[in-house]
Design an enzyme around this catalytic site. Sequence first.
Site, PDB file in Angstrom:
ATOM      1  N   LYS A 123       0.833  -1.214   0.000  1.00  0.00           N
ATOM      2  CA  LYS A 123       0.000   0.000   0.000  1.00  0.00           C
ATOM      3  C   LYS A 123       0.865   1.261   0.000  1.00  0.00           C
ATOM      4  CE  LYS A 123      -2.305  -0.915   3.850  1.00  0.00           C
ATOM      5  NZ  LYS A 123      -1.696  -2.184   4.333  1.00  0.00           N
ATOM      6  N   ARG A 153     -10.303   0.608   8.383  1.00  0.00           N
ATOM      7  CA  ARG A 153      -9.934  -0.769   8.733  1.00  0.00           C
ATOM      8  C   ARG A 153     -11.090  -1.520   9.375  1.00  0.00           C
ATOM      9  NH1 ARG A 153      -3.955   0.347   9.152  1.00  0.00           N
ATOM     10  NH2 ARG A 153      -2.898  -1.582   9.621  1.00  0.00           N
ATOM     11  N   ARG A 157      11.526  -5.953   5.495  1.00  0.00           N
ATOM     12  CA  ARG A 157      11.377  -4.549   5.891  1.00  0.00           C
ATOM     13  C   ARG A 157      12.013  -4.330   7.267  1.00  0.00           C
ATOM     14  NH1 ARG A 157       5.397  -2.218   5.515  1.00  0.00           N
ATOM     15  NH2 ARG A 157       4.994  -3.179   7.517  1.00  0.00           N
ATOM     16  N   ARG A 196      10.305  -1.008  13.395  1.00  0.00           N
ATOM     17  CA  ARG A 196       9.029  -0.785  14.070  1.00  0.00           C
ATOM     18  C   ARG A 196       8.768  -1.900  15.072  1.00  0.00           C
ATOM     19  NH1 ARG A 196       4.764   0.030   9.270  1.00  0.00           N
ATOM     20  NH2 ARG A 196       3.462  -1.013  10.808  1.00  0.00           N
ATOM     21  N   ARG A 214      -1.432  -9.136  13.377  1.00  0.00           N
ATOM     22  CA  ARG A 214      -2.012  -8.087  12.522  1.00  0.00           C
ATOM     23  C   ARG A 214      -2.750  -8.697  11.331  1.00  0.00           C
ATOM     24  NH1 ARG A 214       3.160  -5.107  11.220  1.00  0.00           N
ATOM     25  NH2 ARG A 214       1.945  -3.507  10.161  1.00  0.00           N
TER      26      ARG A 214
END
Length: 194
Positions: free
Chosen positions: A13, A88, A127, A136, A147
């Site tokens: 995204k 969401r 990532r 993160r 998630r």
Amino acid sequence: MNIILLGPPGAGKGTQAKILEEKFGLKQLSTGDMLRSECEKKTELGQRVQAIMDAGNLVSDDIMVELIDKRLDEPDCKNGVIFDGFPRTIAQADALGQLLMKKNSPLTAVIRLQVDEKILIERVRKRAEESGDNVRADDNVETLKKRLHVFEEQTRPIVPYYEERNLLFRVNGMQDIDVVSAEIHSILEKAKAA
Ligand code: AMP
């Protein structure tokens, strides 16, 4: 033109939003980035949401809708926006519909980026590796699985929601970045003309 990029973490995204910003002069609104910035600045909101985000859960609809409502009034959103990570939940989708109606700026299209779970896990692992010390707190395999579960339970129902409203377009997000972006481009050109 207002677009929603819809897909689980690691679906691409953010990458596609950046390309669309350039191509169409739109503004990317990443609710994840907005919240992370609140956490970094240690604002009251940031302190309230940090633990929820770290655990891979969703921040409450009220907080999210208020955040987006305020952000949409800023001048850089006047040409239209790309929603990245919002809505969401069905409640957020309903609220967004009302906000956009009030602002007389309808939704153009919802792009559903589809990527298999194995590839998502691999992308997020990469990532995290590439982020080095800035990784993160929620970019690890365990939290990612949480998630993905949250996405299936709470976010996937907005696919039929937008399908019923004739706004949903599916794109295979496992293709090369350029191919994905070309497909999105052609969907948007058609949706704009409709
Ligand atoms: P993202 O960067 O989009 O993956 O978002 C990171 C985290 O921010 C999510 O796991 C949630 O905890 C929170 N978040 C971002 N957007 C939303 C949203 N629209 N509704 C609820 N929580 C959100």
